[in-house]
Structure formats: C-alpha cells, structure tokens
Design a protein around this motif. Structure first.
Motif, mmCIF file in Angstrom:
data_model
loop_
_atom_site.group_PDB
_atom_site.id
_atom_site.type_symbol
_atom_site.label_atom_id
_atom_site.label_comp_id
_atom_site.label_asym_id
_atom_site.label_seq_id
_atom_site.Cartn_x
_atom_site.Cartn_y
_atom_site.Cartn_z
ATOM 1 N N ASP A 283 0.832 -1.214 0.000
ATOM 2 C CA ASP A 283 0.000 0.000 0.000
ATOM 3 C C ASP A 283 0.862 1.256 0.000
ATOM 4 O O ASP A 283 0.571 2.220 -0.710
ATOM 5 N N ARG A 284 1.928 1.238 0.782
ATOM 6 C CA ARG A 284 2.840 2.379 0.843
ATOM 7 C C ARG A 284 3.486 2.628 -0.518
ATOM 8 O O ARG A 284 3.604 3.769 -0.962
ATOM 9 N N ALA A 285 3.874 1.551 -1.188
ATOM 10 C CA ALA A 285 4.483 1.676 -2.513
ATOM 11 C C ALA A 285 3.488 2.239 -3.526
ATOM 12 O O ALA A 285 3.854 3.040 -4.389
ATOM 13 N N GLU A 286 2.226 1.851 -3.411
ATOM 14 C CA GLU A 286 1.196 2.375 -4.312
ATOM 15 C C GLU A 286 0.935 3.862 -4.080
ATOM 16 O O GLU A 286 0.643 4.593 -5.016
ATOM 17 N N ARG A 287 1.027 4.299 -2.837
ATOM 18 C CA ARG A 287 0.776 5.709 -2.512
ATOM 19 C C ARG A 287 1.889 6.615 -3.031
ATOM 20 O O ARG A 287 1.680 7.804 -3.205
ATOM 21 N N HIS A 288 3.058 6.060 -3.253
ATOM 22 C CA HIS A 288 4.218 6.860 -3.659
ATOM 23 C C HIS A 288 4.905 6.238 -4.882
ATOM 24 O O HIS A 288 6.113 5.977 -4.856
ATOM 25 N N PRO A 289 4.168 6.035 -5.982
ATOM 26 C CA PRO A 289 4.772 5.331 -7.124
ATOM 27 C C PRO A 289 5.891 6.094 -7.806
ATOM 28 O O PRO A 289 6.792 5.475 -8.364
ATOM 29 N N GLN A 290 5.883 7.406 -7.748
ATOM 30 C CA GLN A 290 6.898 8.205 -8.447
ATOM 31 C C GLN A 290 7.854 8.910 -7.480
ATOM 32 O O GLN A 290 8.645 9.751 -7.908
ATOM 33 N N ALA A 291 7.754 8.610 -6.207
ATOM 34 C CA ALA A 291 8.618 9.263 -5.233
ATOM 35 C C ALA A 291 10.078 8.924 -5.516
ATOM 36 O O ALA A 291 10.411 7.775 -5.817
ATOM 37 N N ARG A 292 10.901 9.945 -5.465
ATOM 38 C CA ARG A 292 12.323 9.745 -5.754
ATOM 39 C C ARG A 292 13.124 10.707 -4.896
ATOM 40 O O ARG A 292 12.867 11.892 -4.874
ATOM 41 N N ARG A 293 14.102 10.201 -4.205
ATOM 42 C CA ARG A 293 14.979 11.036 -3.374
ATOM 43 C C ARG A 293 16.052 11.645 -4.265
ATOM 44 O O ARG A 293 16.714 10.933 -5.013
ATOM 45 N N PRO A 294 16.234 12.956 -4.168
ATOM 46 C CA PRO A 294 17.282 13.575 -4.987
ATOM 47 C C PRO A 294 18.668 13.130 -4.524
ATOM 48 O O PRO A 294 18.895 12.897 -3.338
ATOM 49 N N CYS A 295 19.581 13.084 -5.476
ATOM 50 C CA CYS A 295 20.963 12.715 -5.177
ATOM 51 C C CYS A 295 21.716 13.903 -4.644
ATOM 52 O O CYS A 295 21.445 15.016 -4.928
#
Length: 99
Positions: free
Chosen positions: A87-99
């Motif tokens: 569920d957590r992965a579905e809520r944040h499908p495009q989340a990306r931490r900047p380098c």
C-alpha cells in the motif's frame, strides 16, 4: 508496521511452507506430516518446534500423539505487514529522493 523478517524467513523454507499448507485444512500429528511430506520425523519435529516458537502453530496433546494446527491470526499479521508495504508503494509510485 515493520516486516517481521524472522517470520518471513521461517515461512520461506519449502518444507515449512508445505507444513503450513497442510495444517491450513486440518490438524495433523507428526506422523501425518511425515507421510505427507516424505521428510524424516526428526526434521518435521525441528520445523514444528520453530513454527511453534514463532507463534504460527499450536500444539494439542491427544493421548500419545500431539496434533498441530495453524494459527490464522499469526499469518494474518505477517500478511498485514506485507499488505501495508505494498500500500505504501502504491501511494508513492513516483517518489524519488534527490541525489
């Protein structure tokens, strides 16, 4: 909720997984599990001990035998932690931490 890696490691073992599958439909004693799996009695006993210690299986003495049964609540708890992770992965499908 955190993943219980100990439970996941226990149920990932093929023989333990088979034991859990068999216990999902009926209570069985060690002799039944030996017959169904082809594993040695000592091996089955060791796996049952680990499953009991983890709270996945209950034991009920019946005369000179002990019958084992699956604890659905324990499996549901493990499944809930995996569901929460999905569920957590579905809520944040495009989340990306900047380098």
């Amino acid at each position: 909720m955190r993943l219980d890696t100990d439970i996941l490691r226990l149920i990932a073992d093929p023989l333990r997984a088979r034991i859990l599958e068999l216990l999902a439909t009926e209570s069985l004693c060690t002799c039944h599990l030996v017959e169904e799996t082809g594993a040695k009695q000592a091996n089955i006993s060791n796996h049952l001990r680990a499953l009991r210690a983890a709270g996945l299986v209950d034991a009920e003495p019946c005369g000179k035998f002990t019958y084992y049964s699956l604890r659905p609540d324990a499996l549901r708890a493990a499944a809930a932690s995996l569901t929460e992770l999905a569920d957590r992965a579905e809520r944040h499908p495009q989340a990306r931490r900047p380098c």
